[in-house]
Scaffold this active site. Sequence first.
Site, PDB file in Angstrom:
ATOM      1  N   GLY B   3       0.813  -1.205   0.000  1.00 33.19           N
ATOM      2  CA  GLY B   3       0.000   0.000   0.000  1.00 33.19           C
ATOM      3  C   GLY B   3       0.849   1.257   0.000  1.00 33.19           C
ATOM      4  O   GLY B   3       1.835   1.350   0.727  1.00 33.19           O
ATOM      5  N   ILE B   7      -0.976   6.353   4.498  1.00 27.72           N
ATOM      6  CA  ILE B   7       0.018   5.836   5.428  1.00 27.72           C
ATOM      7  C   ILE B   7       1.273   5.424   4.660  1.00 27.72           C
ATOM      8  O   ILE B   7       2.396   5.727   5.062  1.00 27.72           O
ATOM      9  CB  ILE B   7      -0.517   4.615   6.215  1.00 27.72           C
ATOM     10  CG1 ILE B   7      -1.707   5.029   7.094  1.00 27.72           C
ATOM     11  CG2 ILE B   7       0.576   3.997   7.077  1.00 27.72           C
ATOM     12  CD1 ILE B   7      -2.387   3.872   7.805  1.00 27.72           C
ATOM     13  N   GLY B   8       1.079   4.754   3.544  1.00 27.89           N
ATOM     14  CA  GLY B   8       2.191   4.208   2.780  1.00 27.89           C
ATOM     15  C   GLY B   8       3.233   5.247   2.386  1.00 27.89           C
ATOM     16  O   GLY B   8       4.434   5.010   2.524  1.00 27.89           O
ATOM     17  N   LEU B  70     -10.305  -4.168   4.272  1.00 25.40           N
ATOM     18  CA  LEU B  70     -10.311  -5.401   5.043  1.00 25.40           C
ATOM     19  C   LEU B  70      -9.848  -6.604   4.230  1.00 25.40           C
ATOM     20  O   LEU B  70      -9.068  -7.431   4.683  1.00 25.40           O
ATOM     21  CB  LEU B  70     -11.738  -5.638   5.566  1.00 25.40           C
ATOM     22  CG  LEU B  70     -11.999  -6.908   6.360  1.00 25.40           C
ATOM     23  CD1 LEU B  70     -11.245  -6.863   7.666  1.00 25.40           C
ATOM     24  CD2 LEU B  70     -13.485  -7.088   6.612  1.00 25.40           C
ATOM     25  N   ARG B  73      -6.163  -6.741   3.710  1.00 21.93           N
ATOM     26  CA  ARG B  73      -5.508  -6.980   4.998  1.00 21.93           C
ATOM     27  C   ARG B  73      -5.566  -8.457   5.359  1.00 21.93           C
ATOM     28  O   ARG B  73      -4.600  -9.047   5.825  1.00 21.93           O
ATOM     29  CB  ARG B  73      -6.199  -6.176   6.092  1.00 21.93           C
ATOM     30  CG  ARG B  73      -5.848  -4.706   6.084  1.00 21.93           C
ATOM     31  CD  ARG B  73      -6.419  -4.043   7.334  1.00 21.93           C
ATOM     32  NE  ARG B  73      -5.937  -2.679   7.459  1.00 21.93           N
ATOM     33  CZ  ARG B  73      -6.688  -1.608   7.256  1.00 21.93           C
ATOM     34  NH1 ARG B  73      -7.954  -1.749   6.915  1.00 21.93           N
ATOM     35  NH2 ARG B  73      -6.183  -0.399   7.397  1.00 21.93           N
ATOM     36  N   CYS B 109      -2.973 -13.109  15.334  1.00 22.23           N
ATOM     37  CA  CYS B 109      -2.908 -12.722  13.930  1.00 22.23           C
ATOM     38  C   CYS B 109      -3.982 -11.650  13.697  1.00 22.23           C
ATOM     39  O   CYS B 109      -4.793 -11.372  14.574  1.00 22.23           O
ATOM     40  CB  CYS B 109      -3.087 -13.909  12.996  1.00 22.23           C
ATOM     41  SG  CYS B 109      -4.800 -14.410  12.684  1.00 22.23           S
ATOM     42  N   CYS B 124     -35.950  -7.147   4.346  1.00 22.09           N
ATOM     43  CA  CYS B 124     -36.961  -6.349   5.026  1.00 22.09           C
ATOM     44  C   CYS B 124     -36.378  -5.034   5.523  1.00 22.09           C
ATOM     45  O   CYS B 124     -37.059  -4.016   5.578  1.00 22.09           O
ATOM     46  CB  CYS B 124     -37.566  -7.123   6.179  1.00 22.09           C
ATOM     47  SG  CYS B 124     -36.318  -7.835   7.230  1.00 22.09           S
TER      48      CYS B 124
END
Lengths: 323, 598
Positions: B3, B7-8, B70, B73, B109, B124
């Site tokens: 990534g 952040i990367g 997610l 990851r 983990c 519904c």
Amino acid sequence: MDGEELTEQETALYDRQIRVWGADAQRRLSKSHILVCGLKGTVAEFCKNIVLAGVGSVTLVDDRVVTDESLPANFLILPHENHYNGKTLAEVCCDSLKEFNPMVHVAVERGDISTFGVEFFEKFDAAIISCCSLGKKKLINQKCRKLSKRVAFYTVECRGSCGEMFVDLQDYKYSKKKLEETIECQIEYPSFEEAILVPWRALPRRMSKLYFAMRVIEQFEDVEGRNPGETSIADRLGVLKLRKELCETNSLDESQIPDALLERLLTDTREFPPVCAIIGGILGQEVIKAISGKGDPLKNFFFFDAMDGKGLIEDISGPSTRS
Amino acid sequence: MVGAGGIGCELLKTLALSGFQDIHIVARDAVLRFRPNISITPYHANVKESRFNVDFYKEFDVVLNGLDNLDARRHVNRLCLAADVPLVESGTTGFLGQVTVHLKGKTECYECQPKPAPKTYPVCTITSTPSKDLLFAKLFGDKNLENDLNVRSSDATNLSEHSEDVFECRKGEDIEQYGRRIYDHVFGHNIEVALSNEETWKNRNKPWPIYSKDVFPDKLTKENGKTEKGSTTEDVSAMASLGLKNPQDVWSLAENSRVFYESLRLFFSKRQKEIGNLTFDKDDQLAVEFVTAAANIRASSFGIPLHSLFEAKGIAGNIVHAVATTNAIIAGLIVIEAIKVLKKDSNNYRMTYCLEHPSKKLLLMPVEPYEPNKSCYVCSETPLSLEVNTHHSKLRDFVEKIVKAKLGMNFPVIMSGASIIYEVGEDLEEDMVAIYAANLEKALSELPSPVISGTVLTVEDLQQEFSCRINIKHREEFDEEKEPDGMLLSGRVEAPVDKNSNKPIGNGESTSSALSTEEIQEGERDVEIQETSESAENVTGRKRKLSEVSKGSIPDHSGLPDESSKNQNQLEKLDVDDEDDELIISNDWESLTKKKRL
């Protein structure tokens, strides 16, 4: 909020962060002027952060000439620019910062900051001082305090795995939301000089050891007439002697300032880039809070030590300004 | 590094400055070199590509994640486990962030603790509570795609009128009539139908139906008489033609209704060609206007606070809340952990939370890593069990709802005993592909090797080097509302679902496929982290095992803040300072996990 709306360009560029702090805060940021003095790695991180955040202008003061030693922690200096032709740190960093965000005005001010008159500081909303002697820090803090308008004052130093930051927002009012209502908050800050004069015995029992250790080193450098970071293990005995004196005057047990910590601070005086990123990040957030009036600002010291990984806030104020 | 987003980029800079000499980056974003003396090898690719296999991972001393979803990851977590390479994982949202270290057998983990599954809605719920872009898809998208919006109304008494596609523009109907009909159907009729099911409203506030004649008794069309500016599709905007300027303003019900009509009209008059092929795109102004208006009219029905276009765009587009400072801080913390990993200093690994409001004076809070969860289906070999109606549920349901959605596998092989009943792969024989395709449509018990109560299925993802076993148990009935999948997987820790607050936060953006307005209704709650006093019995040992501390509670250190739910929020924190052993337990981790409201 008075003042103009954000331009379409600004709204688009700052979309992600407007979602964090709101359009009002962004408007205030874009009209703010920041003074930065002492351009090492931590301050370079800070500058990048506020330039990306979209402040109005950043003024850099640092007449030291760029050398290979400036390079390691300061990513604003690119190594392939081998020949700086005597350019100053402020000039080289200015060029790099402009590329981060063309909407922010970045400029250089030449000269010794301690000789600048009070009116010079009036142009700014925040002043960030680093790599300066104790005396200069106190002096600039006093000048900021003489003005009728508030100039938020910050000092920041990183040595090895440790970092320290100090904040003086003087008499600071802000509003925050609590449940459904907005409450007005007021915090009073001591000046840097007032803060470090608070007798150690008056401080909470579990004060960060880094606070005391930094004061010992700071005083040592001051007495010896050295610039920050100009120490080595050869100064060990001198520093331990000063610790003893300070602890006696302040009725503090010497064990509160461990030898090992002092030794680390004495010998490992270079900045450690991850710590620069962390302290520069926290400082960036605090300046953004102070300018935008959004969020609880920290009072008034912040410490980080990569050894234990804690990022600690300490309130070091006399009884009159203790929250 | 995996990534190169918020952040990367910060991470790469700090790694390079810190003296890392050989950095490989797998990222879909481009990467800039700024320190030529360092070897930086970019792989401009999706980390889920098969070339990034276990052998690839084995080349590295440590893997650092700066991901935003997610799925990726989980994928990286499995490969790191398979390759036995330490992983430093991270996430941020707004001013919050966290860094965790995962070392096989030593710490938990990434999947040892609950992560809210991608959000799915029971049918519904979709028809009775506000929805995002279903209506958009129904009107402007591919008509052949399944869409749940109309399901409930077709069950209703008025079959003859409503079983047809009410969303189709009828012959001889002008755009205003059409718009009013859609409006009345969705915001009036559907609400009435939902109200008729009294069971639903026993414990919740009833919505009220809204009809166009109540909001607009008079004819609408051409009332402003202005000619629209802009002929290219990007320029078409209902806000512009209605003179609404500030995207931060919250419109009234009347304004929202106007925007609803106007955007519908503009779609049909200016963008006719695209109708039938449109999918919601947060950068499509008219689409955002329509969805904002529709969601707000719905919200009015339910008495939920309305939102500005700016806010709605953030919600509908799942826009990540991000500031550079937090990313920089988190990157610094990642590097500190990475250095410990390289020094094999595993006793000093920490997971660190970056907080918005200090707890116990701590703005950066280090916590000792948790031990592996012994019943984790990913890093331990604990089998899962699945209750399912083996006569009704098809293999396709199992593949989609369990193997893909819950287990996060991309290239699964499903085996019943020794026989393969399903497989996804790039080099399969054609006849096998056909057999598997046929199997997908069969009920589990009717497969060539029948899957019935007692069958143990082995599901493997060869790319992830990950395999798990599932014990099958037949069950006849499922509660449509509580178990919308029609099957129940257990043995896998799942985040508790709270209908008001299980929104995924920040960088877990892809975990949410649809987001209802209801989710953003909860007010700003100011929460303080409470501390227990230093209880004597808990402060004896130096570094206590965290498992002792967390007994009886679900530790929520897992998903914060990238995908955490707000309910199971417990915080255990161990202060490992030599002399100040202290313990903080809080039941309110909310201030950390709540999404900042604007």
